[in-house]
Design a protein around this motif. Structure first.
Motif, mmCIF file in Angstrom:
data_model
loop_
_atom_site.group_PDB
_atom_site.id
_atom_site.type_symbol
_atom_site.label_atom_id
_atom_site.label_comp_id
_atom_site.label_asym_id
_atom_site.label_seq_id
_atom_site.Cartn_x
_atom_site.Cartn_y
_atom_site.Cartn_z
ATOM 1 N N UNK A 8 0.575 -1.185 -0.021
ATOM 2 C CA UNK A 8 -0.052 -0.065 -0.024
ATOM 3 C C UNK A 8 0.913 1.248 0.032
ATOM 4 N N UNK A 9 1.852 1.207 0.758
ATOM 5 C CA UNK A 9 2.830 2.417 0.701
ATOM 6 C C UNK A 9 3.848 2.485 -0.424
ATOM 7 N N UNK A 10 3.692 1.508 -1.110
ATOM 8 C CA UNK A 10 4.880 1.228 -2.359
ATOM 9 C C UNK A 10 6.088 1.107 -2.003
ATOM 10 N N UNK A 11 6.465 0.265 -0.850
ATOM 11 C CA UNK A 11 7.903 0.106 -0.289
ATOM 12 C C UNK A 11 8.575 -0.616 -1.482
ATOM 13 N N UNK A 12 7.623 -1.533 -2.255
ATOM 14 C CA UNK A 12 8.211 -2.667 -3.145
ATOM 15 C C UNK A 12 8.926 -1.706 -4.205
ATOM 16 N N UNK A 13 8.323 -0.409 -4.439
ATOM 17 C CA UNK A 13 8.977 0.377 -5.404
ATOM 18 C C UNK A 13 10.406 0.596 -5.049
ATOM 19 N N UNK A 14 10.537 1.178 -3.842
ATOM 20 C CA UNK A 14 11.419 1.499 -3.272
ATOM 21 C C UNK A 14 12.944 0.577 -3.489
ATOM 22 N N UNK A 15 12.320 -0.591 -3.110
ATOM 23 C CA UNK A 15 13.303 -1.716 -3.400
ATOM 24 C C UNK A 15 13.670 -1.941 -4.841
ATOM 25 N N UNK A 16 12.815 -1.790 -5.798
ATOM 26 C CA UNK A 16 13.063 -1.827 -7.138
ATOM 27 C C UNK A 16 14.122 -0.652 -7.480
ATOM 28 N N UNK A 17 13.880 0.449 -7.102
ATOM 29 C CA UNK A 17 14.816 1.650 -7.461
ATOM 30 C C UNK A 17 16.273 1.374 -6.612
ATOM 31 N N UNK A 18 16.294 0.764 -5.325
ATOM 32 C CA UNK A 18 17.542 0.318 -4.800
ATOM 33 C C UNK A 18 18.373 -0.520 -5.253
ATOM 34 N N UNK A 19 17.316 -1.438 -6.228
ATOM 35 C CA UNK A 19 18.245 -2.630 -6.872
ATOM 36 C C UNK A 19 19.112 -1.987 -8.045
ATOM 37 N N UNK A 20 18.772 -0.990 -8.447
ATOM 38 C CA UNK A 20 19.686 -0.202 -9.563
ATOM 39 C C UNK A 20 20.990 0.048 -9.171
ATOM 40 N N UNK A 21 21.082 0.363 -8.102
ATOM 41 C CA UNK A 21 22.479 1.013 -7.493
ATOM 42 C C UNK A 21 23.224 -0.012 -7.007
ATOM 43 N N UNK A 22 22.992 -1.381 -7.049
ATOM 44 C CA UNK A 22 23.858 -2.402 -6.751
ATOM 45 C C UNK A 22 24.832 -2.891 -7.573
ATOM 46 N N UNK A 23 25.892 -3.460 -7.344
ATOM 47 C CA UNK A 23 26.968 -3.840 -8.267
ATOM 48 C C UNK A 23 26.987 -5.203 -8.621
ATOM 49 N N UNK A 24 26.456 -5.977 -7.828
ATOM 50 C CA UNK A 24 26.638 -7.595 -8.267
ATOM 51 C C UNK A 24 25.202 -8.330 -7.863
ATOM 52 N N UNK A 25 25.086 -9.294 -8.047
ATOM 53 C CA UNK A 25 23.834 -10.232 -8.115
ATOM 54 C C UNK A 25 23.585 -10.351 -6.466
ATOM 55 N N UNK A 26 24.913 -10.217 -5.704
ATOM 56 C CA UNK A 26 24.895 -10.434 -4.339
ATOM 57 C C UNK A 26 24.015 -9.453 -3.600
#
Length: 784
Positions: A8-26
């Motif tokens: 409801x609060x769209x926290x899943x979209x925050x996680x998706x945006x966060x994924x874009x800033x990772x450097x590895x599958x880990x």
């Protein structure tokens, strides 16, 4: 934390945006699994980790996280005796190399900044240089096993190249023969089933003999291995089999070596994943212009200029929200599309982000509470499967909230009581708010009902709020107004759209006197608030203009002194040149007189010559004497603070502020304070004592650079810009020391200020304030 609330609060979209800033599958794996924590100590630790990573990015710009792979499946297979492929071994070597690089990077960092959390992580990384070197010496980056991996492999590959050369040579002699163009479809050598063949036309198949390995789709061309090279191809295949066996032996040895370090490798992968995730959070915080929030377990929320992280920074309107101190419930009233729901989601999402260890899109110093649970009933959710209306769907969620909410809960209601009879809905909304308020929960609710406008005035611990609406433009401004209930604005909007006054007046007559009185009170509050904002903006502009004028005057004074010193230096050089020339001419005259006496016996005595030289020397002007017209005299008066004096160098009057040292005084001349030597002061008189009043801090006629700079509530980057300007102004004013108030907070601003001061060439030393000066919330800088 309920999954429905996160959605409801769209926290899943925050996680998706966060994924874009990772450097590895880990790192991506951790971003996907990210959930808010309800443990205060864990949330505090997560925020410290993100802040430390952000501090590194501010200083270094980036961190070497390339080349990391999830090698956990490879290590586990090697551990049970499996043979890894060459590509898997390359990934192992790449990850080992990446861990070594980042370990060295972080260890070097500690010379610049304190990174205790990162150092604690890297202590667990074991440098496996031997494993990396063994794999690199045997396999290249593309996964090919090198000739030098073993002597046997080198020998076998030499034999293979020699055999292939012989086969090609024999086949080339066939395709270059005189009748080859007639019998061959094409004069080329190709490979089928890993054996060298030539393309022969169907009708000449018997001419070459040998083995048919393939044919074209039309059947007109056969790919034949001629009988004359069958034996050579057989020998070649035998050697290739041995080559493959040797490659497998090498890979098995490297796999066994990997298995020997399986514990260190698994720990290394875990740490690298944590580091990747830490810096992904920091990079995401930078993208949304976030800051580290202060966390508490007392249910207190103070957000300064908070923004919804999923709305563009250029479009979103920031708002400040306070909850949990003076009041625990906020009721937001006002029309649709005004931004009520966005405000609700902003508070909820900032809370979830903070509890997940993420920075929040708000100014430095913002504070959030760690709640045991967050509940949200937001949106028009009709349940077709359960045949529930909008009202019923909302009530299902509200019943669940009322069963579980407690004093460690944050509850968000959107359009409470909507979807039913207005009178019943308003009464139900009041009863629900009373229930969650009694339980000690922190509550923010939005509603249309005018009955709830009086709710905040009748109950302690509850306040009204509204979102501003501009009647002139017929559009919302999305600004949240705490303490002011919303107005319907229906009559004003109708009038702007052209509805007749007579119709509007008739409508007004149907409104009760109490409702009119409340609406008029709200209108008065809004008018007063707008006037206050206008006055504040005007004061801010005056402050800005005065600051600009003061800065310009200081610059001109600085240029004046610099020009004066340059002219004085030129005059000294010129005077010295004239004096030197005069002395030379005098010496020349004396030499000529002596020569005359010796040669012509002139009656000139030696002591007369010496006396003439002395008189010439005395006639020479002294460079250090006070210039002509100066009235400097030895000071006979015992100067005291408050004395009015004449500053001879500038020809200006001023009064003494304080003694700097035995030879200098601090003098106030108009808006400027300067250090002046006592010998350059002439006493005028001592003013009669008058009642002392503090100098106004508002920039105006009596303004001077303050001895303190207050940075509390500033963003990190803006604060450092203010510190840089303030130090320049303080140096121009001649202050021996200044105090910078940064507050205690998270320590990021304090550390940034102290790092800047340590690097400033004019700062002699810094220290924290004494107990009476503000303690660790204040840094005192002393100038050279």
């Amino acid at each position: 934390m309920q999954q429905r609330v996160l959605k409801t609060l769209e926290f899943d979209k925050i996680r998706n945006q966060l994924m874009e800033h990772t450097s590895s599958s880990l790192g991506r794996e951790k971003a996907v699994a990210l959930l808010p924590s309800v443990d205060f100590s864990e949330v505090f630790r997560l925020q410290e980790e993100t802040d430390e990573a952000a501090k590194v990015l501010r200083r270094k710009g980036n961190i070497p996280l390339g080349g990391i792979h999830d090698i956990r499946p490879h290590v586990k297979r090697a551990q049970i005796g499996g043979m890894l492929s060459s590509h898997e071994l390359v990934q192992v070597a790449s990850t080992v190399h990446a861990s070594r690089q980042i370990k060295r990077f972080i260890e070097d960092l500690q010379e610049l900044i304190e990174v205790p959390i990162l150092l604690s992580y890297t202590e667990g990384i074991v440098v496996l240089a031997n494993l990396e070197e063994s794999i690199r010496n045997a396999i290249d980056e593309g996964g090919e096993v090198l000739d030098g991996a073993s002597e046997a492999l080198r020998s076998l590959r030499q034999q293979i190249r020699a055999r292939e050369a012989r086969v090609r040579e024999k086949l080339e002699s066939m395709i270059r023969s005189s009748n080859a163009s007639k019998m061959l479809s094409d004069a080329i050598i190709t490979i089928r089933n890993e054996r060298f063949v030539i393309p022969v036309k169907q009708e000449y198949r018997s001419h070459y003999g040998g083995i048919i390995h393939d044919q074209s789709s039309s059947g007109q061309t056969l790919f034949i291995e001629p009988q004359s090279i069958v034996q050579l191809n057989n020998e070649l295949q035998t050697i290739k089999v041995k080559e493959q066996q040797e490659i497998e032996r090498i890979l098995s040895e490297l796999s066994a070596l990997t298995a020997e370090h399986h514990d260190e490798l698994l720990v290394m992968v875990s740490i690298m994943g944590e580091l990747d995730f830490m810096f992904a959070k920091a990079r995401y915080g930078s993208k949304i212009k976030g800051s580290k929030p202060i966390v508490n377990d007392e249910g207190r929320i103070n957000l300064f200029q908070a923004r919804h992280p999923l709305i563009s920074i250029e479009e979103v309107v920031p708002n400040s929200v306070s909850l949990g101190s003076d009041y625990t419930t906020i009721v937001i009233t006002g029309p649709n599309t005004g931004g009520k729901t966005v405000t609700l989601k902003t508070v909820g999402l900032c809370t979830l982000m903070a509890q997940a260890g993420l920075q929040i899109p708000a100014l430095d110093g913002s504070e959030v509470a760690v709640f045991g649970s967050v509940y949200a009933d937001i949106g028009d959710e009709q349940s077709i499967e359960q045949s529930l209306s909008t009202f019923s769907s909302h009530m299902v969620h509200i019943v669940e909230i009322l069963e579980k909410a407690d004093d460690h809960s944050l509850v968000l209601f959107d359009e409470l009581g909507a979807g039913t009879d207005p009178q019943e809905g308003a009464a139900l909304a009041i009863a629900i708010l009373d229930e969650v308020y009694k339980r000690g929960a922190r509550v923010i609710a939005t509603t249309h009902y005018p009955e709830l406008k009086a709710y905040g005035y009748n109950r302690e611990g509850v306040t009204n709020a509204s979102v501003e609406f501009d009647v002139e433009t017929l559009s919302p401004t999305y600004k949240l107004l705490i303490g002011v209930p919303g107005r319907s604005n229906a009559f004003e909007i109708s009038k702007r759209l052209g509805l007749k006054d007579s119709v509007i007046d008739t409508a007004r007559s149907y409104i009760s006197a109490d409702s009119n009185e409340v609406e008029n009170m709200i209108a008065s509050l809004e008018s007063s608030r707008k006037q206050a904002e206008t006055d504040r903006e005007a004061a801010r502009q005056l402050l800005k203009d005065a600051d600009s004028l003061h800065k310009d005057m200081q610059r001109q004074m600085s240029e004046y002194h610099q020009k004066k010193e340059e002219l004085a230096e030129k005059a000294k050089v010129k005077a010295a040149s004239i004096v030197e020339k005069a002395k030379e001419e005098a010496e020349e005259v004396i030499r000529e007189l002596r020569k005359l006496r010796l040669e012509k016996g002139a009656e000139i005595k030696e002591h007369e010559l010496i006396d003439a030289k002395r008189r010439l020397s005395e006639a020479t002007p002294e460079l250090n004497k006070v210039r002509k017209g100066s009235k400097a005299k030895p000071a006979k008066h015992e100067f005291k603070p408050g004395d009015e004096v004449h500053v001879l160098t500038f020809g200006q009057k001023g009064h003494l502020v304080d003694r700097v040292n035995d030879k200098e005084w601090q003098v106030q001349m108009g808006i400027l304070k300067m250090k002046v030597k006592e010998t350059d002061l002439e006493y005028v008189h001592t003013p009669k004592p008058v009642e002392t009043r503090p100098i106004a801090t508002v920039k105006g006629k009596e303004f001077h650079v303050g001895l303190e700079l207050d940075l509390r509530g500033e963003r990190y980057e803006d604060a450092l810009i203010r510190v840089e300007k303030y130090i320049d102004d303080a140096l121009l004013a001649g202050y021996p020391r200044v105090s910078i108030i940064h507050g205690k907070g998270t320590g990021a601003l304090r550390q940034g200020v102290q790092e800047y001061l340590r690097g400033h060439r004019s700062v002699k030393k810094i220290r924290f304030g004494e107990a009476g000066e503000g303690g660790t919330g204040v840094t005192v800088a002393e100038f050279q």
